[in-house]
Write a protein that holds these residues in place. Sequence first.
Motif, PDB file in Angstrom:
ATOM      1  N   ILE A 703       0.814  -1.224   0.000  1.00  0.00           N
ATOM      2  CA  ILE A 703       0.000   0.000   0.000  1.00  0.00           C
ATOM      3  C   ILE A 703       0.839   1.261   0.000  1.00  0.00           C
ATOM      4  O   ILE A 703       0.360   2.330  -0.394  1.00  0.00           O
ATOM      5  N   THR A 704       2.114   1.174   0.426  1.00  0.00           N
ATOM      6  CA  THR A 704       2.962   2.371   0.423  1.00  0.00           C
ATOM      7  C   THR A 704       3.145   2.919  -0.987  1.00  0.00           C
ATOM      8  O   THR A 704       3.482   4.093  -1.159  1.00  0.00           O
ATOM      9  N   GLU A 705       2.904   2.077  -1.993  1.00  0.00           N
ATOM     10  CA  GLU A 705       3.056   2.522  -3.377  1.00  0.00           C
ATOM     11  C   GLU A 705       1.863   3.339  -3.867  1.00  0.00           C
ATOM     12  O   GLU A 705       1.959   4.027  -4.883  1.00  0.00           O
ATOM     13  N   VAL A 706       0.737   3.243  -3.162  1.00  0.00           N
ATOM     14  CA  VAL A 706      -0.458   3.961  -3.621  1.00  0.00           C
ATOM     15  C   VAL A 706      -0.899   5.049  -2.651  1.00  0.00           C
ATOM     16  O   VAL A 706      -1.688   5.924  -3.013  1.00  0.00           O
ATOM     17  N   VAL A 707      -0.393   5.030  -1.419  1.00  0.00           N
ATOM     18  CA  VAL A 707      -0.831   5.997  -0.416  1.00  0.00           C
ATOM     19  C   VAL A 707      -0.319   7.390  -0.753  1.00  0.00           C
ATOM     20  O   VAL A 707       0.781   7.553  -1.285  1.00  0.00           O
ATOM     21  N   ASP A 708      -1.131   8.399  -0.467  1.00  0.00           N
ATOM     22  CA  ASP A 708      -0.766   9.801  -0.654  1.00  0.00           C
ATOM     23  C   ASP A 708       0.631  10.060  -0.091  1.00  0.00           C
ATOM     24  O   ASP A 708       0.901   9.828   1.083  1.00  0.00           O
ATOM     25  N   THR A 709       1.519  10.568  -0.932  1.00  0.00           N
ATOM     26  CA  THR A 709       2.907  10.793  -0.504  1.00  0.00           C
ATOM     27  C   THR A 709       3.012  11.835   0.610  1.00  0.00           C
ATOM     28  O   THR A 709       4.000  11.876   1.334  1.00  0.00           O
ATOM     29  N   ASN A 710       1.988  12.666   0.760  1.00  0.00           N
ATOM     30  CA  ASN A 710       2.000  13.657   1.833  1.00  0.00           C
ATOM     31  C   ASN A 710       1.956  13.007   3.212  1.00  0.00           C
ATOM     32  O   ASN A 710       2.309  13.644   4.209  1.00  0.00           O
ATOM     33  N   LEU A 711       1.491  11.764   3.264  1.00  0.00           N
ATOM     34  CA  LEU A 711       1.446  11.064   4.547  1.00  0.00           C
ATOM     35  C   LEU A 711       2.777  10.438   4.898  1.00  0.00           C
ATOM     36  O   LEU A 711       3.033  10.109   6.052  1.00  0.00           O
ATOM     37  N   HIS A 712       3.630  10.259   3.908  1.00  0.00           N
ATOM     38  CA  HIS A 712       4.948   9.670   4.171  1.00  0.00           C
ATOM     39  C   HIS A 712       5.832  10.675   4.885  1.00  0.00           C
ATOM     40  O   HIS A 712       5.922  11.833   4.500  1.00  0.00           O
ATOM     41  N   GLY A 713       6.485  10.226   5.904  1.00  0.00           N
ATOM     42  CA  GLY A 713       7.456  11.056   6.585  1.00  0.00           C
ATOM     43  C   GLY A 713       6.881  12.015   7.596  1.00  0.00           C
ATOM     44  O   GLY A 713       7.599  12.610   8.379  1.00  0.00           O
ATOM     45  N   ARG A 714       5.551  12.163   7.617  1.00  0.00           N
ATOM     46  CA  ARG A 714       4.942  13.086   8.568  1.00  0.00           C
ATOM     47  C   ARG A 714       4.849  12.460   9.959  1.00  0.00           C
ATOM     48  O   ARG A 714       4.882  13.160  10.959  1.00  0.00           O
ATOM     49  N   GLU A 715       4.688  11.156   9.991  1.00  0.00           N
ATOM     50  CA  GLU A 715       4.498  10.476  11.273  1.00  0.00           C
ATOM     51  C   GLU A 715       5.366   9.227  11.324  1.00  0.00           C
ATOM     52  O   GLU A 715       4.897   8.118  11.544  1.00  0.00           O
ATOM     53  N   GLU A 716       6.645   9.419  11.095  1.00  0.00           N
ATOM     54  CA  GLU A 716       7.541   8.279  10.970  1.00  0.00           C
ATOM     55  C   GLU A 716       7.587   7.431  12.237  1.00  0.00           C
ATOM     56  O   GLU A 716       7.794   6.226  12.192  1.00  0.00           O
ATOM     57  N   GLU A 717       7.402   8.088  13.404  1.00  0.00           N
ATOM     58  CA  GLU A 717       7.482   7.318  14.638  1.00  0.00           C
ATOM     59  C   GLU A 717       6.321   6.338  14.760  1.00  0.00           C
ATOM     60  O   GLU A 717       6.355   5.398  15.535  1.00  0.00           O
ATOM     61  N   ASN A 718       5.259   6.573  13.992  1.00  0.00           N
ATOM     62  CA  ASN A 718       4.096   5.694  14.053  1.00  0.00           C
ATOM     63  C   ASN A 718       3.801   5.078  12.686  1.00  0.00           C
ATOM     64  O   ASN A 718       2.657   4.801  12.369  1.00  0.00           O
ATOM     65  N   PHE A 719       4.840   4.875  11.882  1.00  0.00           N
ATOM     66  CA  PHE A 719       4.592   4.426  10.509  1.00  0.00           C
ATOM     67  C   PHE A 719       3.891   3.075  10.463  1.00  0.00           C
ATOM     68  O   PHE A 719       3.051   2.826   9.612  1.00  0.00           O
ATOM     69  N   SER A 720       4.234   2.176  11.388  1.00  0.00           N
ATOM     70  CA  SER A 720       3.602   0.856  11.398  1.00  0.00           C
ATOM     71  C   SER A 720       2.110   0.961  11.689  1.00  0.00           C
ATOM     72  O   SER A 720       1.285   0.353  11.007  1.00  0.00           O
ATOM     73  N   LYS A 721       1.783   1.773  12.696  1.00  0.00           N
ATOM     74  CA  LYS A 721       0.385   1.971  13.046  1.00  0.00           C
ATOM     75  C   LYS A 721      -0.364   2.682  11.921  1.00  0.00           C
ATOM     76  O   LYS A 721      -1.504   2.357  11.606  1.00  0.00           O
TER      77      LYS A 721
END
Length: 764
Positions: A703-721
Amino acid sequence: MDYIVAGELPAELGNLNLVEFVVNTNGLSGSIPFSMFNISTLEIMDMAVNYFSVYLPSTIGFSLPNLEELHLGGNRLSGVIASSITNASKLTELDMGNNFLTGTIPNFGNLRLLFIIGGNNLTGESSRFFSSLTNYRYLKLFDVSSNQLSGVLPASVGNFSASLQIFSAFGCNIKGVVPAEIGNLSRLEYLLLDSNQLTGFIPNTIGKLRSLQRIDILINKLEGYLPLELCQLSNLGDMDLSDNMLNGSIPDCLGELKSLRNVHLGFNKLESTVPLKLWNLNDLLRLNLSHNSLSGNLPSEIGNLNIIFDIDFSWNQLSGNVPSSIGKIQSMVSLSFAHNRFQGSIPPSLGNIINMQSLNLSFNNFSGLIPKSLEELRHLEQLDVSHNRLEGEIPTGGRFANFTAQSFIKNYALCSETQQQFRSCGKVHKRSRSKNVVSDHTFDCKNTKIERIAQSEISLRLGWRRISYRELEEATNAFGESNILGSGSFGSVYRGILSDGLNVAVKVFNLQSEQVRAIKSFATEGQVLSTNRHRNLIRIIGCCSNTKFKALILEYMPNGSLEQWLYSHNYFLDMLKRLNIVIDVALALEYLHHGHTFPIVHCDLKPSNILLDEDMVAHVSDFGIAKLFDEGESTAQTKTLATIGYMAPEYGTEGIVSTSGDVYSYGMMLLEMYTRKKPTDEMFGEEMSLKSWVSHSVDENTITEVVDTNLHGREEENFSKRDQCVSSILALAIECLTDSHTERINMREVVVRLQKIKAMFLAR
């Protein structure tokens, strides 16, 4: 006469030795010149309630050494509040509320009067943050509402300013209990803690807040009894503790609080009877005890509530006869006794309540005739006496000609000479019945008939205002281009400020090109929104209607549309805000589909029709092509097409409309919210659609390939959740997009699933 100033501020202002600069409540836009933040002589800067969009300079606290008041609330500021602001040692008033600020909240230590940062996206650990507030010795107004303050209210909140009058921290994701030490805030007048995750009991120390005028702790998880100490609040005017898990009885002593004007205790687990003393509150305006387990009879003393205008006792276990003394309450506008166990006849004295606009007596055991006296209720717009044991002829005078069969169905033996769904009352009268295929109004091309239908549908509704064309013209700057909020096939929407200062959105229907369609849309939207109340539906304030002009006046949504937030580079929706929005929309659809005897289908759900208020609460809007079903209907057919990409397959190919079609549109909207891709994006075509693209990534766990890139890196400490949450939502969306409309899940199931997903995401 006050004038609204528009345009941008000139950079040359920064060259002036200003002491005060006040331009609040105007139409100014653009950036605030950075040079203005270097005016060392400035003591008061007030630019609140405009359209400024700018990042605050990092040196703000060093370059304004004499600043005492800073008012920038109600704009479009973004970025962080620089920690340097704490160096402005003379600053006593700060208002940055209702902007788009992010980051952590600085530790202000010198504020004396005003601290408003509510309505942003600021973060902080509430225990640490509130503990730091013990330095605010003279603060009178404190507002951090609608920010993301994780954690609890610490006991140290009791050491807050002894001068504090307003404490507003609603919608902050605060957990834990309401600390007993809050009772130390002896001068507190407003306590607003609603829409959090508070648990435990209401502390007995609440009774020490003798100056308290309003308490809102609704939409939490409080339990236990209503403390008797509430009765010590002799100045209390508004109390809203609804949507909790409170149990036990309503304290009898509440009836001694003569200051009470609005009491909301609905959606709890309260039981026993309604205390007799409650009927002594002669100045009560609203009383909502709905959705509890209250029992017993209503006494004749209910007639003592002589100025009340809204009573809602629905969804309880009240029984017995409704006393005739209720007819003394001539001020009452809305009355609901629905879903109880009342019996006996409907009191004819209800016909004396001349201001009644909404009356709901459905799902009881009322018997006998529908009183002819109800024909005297000239303002009655909503009537529901369905699901009772009524018999005899349905009245035809007064407003009864406007009520459909839905108002009377499921009774013992009602008859009518005008309502075809009911048997004749014994008169010989032949009539032909035509089978309705589409649940909608019939319009012909004669202007007189179109106008008559529109006027009957859009006549003055509950709480509506009649607003003249001249007032709208003045409110919208003559419907000027600078006031346009948006436009579409229906017409245009303008921002306006009414003569009483109320901000509104004016939806003007285009009667020039397609008059029949426009008037039909006007009538349908008015009917849907006037008969339905929900936190997540747009609210109508009033209307303006004549043969040449039609407009609905709606509540203004300062944060614009969901589409604007998804595709504008100036805005960002984090995980929690997206989750809250999708739940808001789901709750609205659940209400439309399942909260009535017969469902309402929106038919055109998409991000541009989801509007966001000042607290980022989502409101579903634009019901111009909605469908209202009649008894027994679950599907209908239409020739009106919705937006391509969001329509369910059966809608686009066969014109079949059902609640399942809304579910499909909702599923498509979920995909768009988390991928930031429209279903009509150029990357999609015959070989690959948005649905298949996401479905493949869910199946392959990519799903990381389709998720809005704006969500990447914003909450790295909770990336799994975060990834787990997004994966669950996308999987739910795919279920909503099942090709067969009979196999799709419904919105009740969707809401339950989303609530579980949110609980998992918030779990520590």
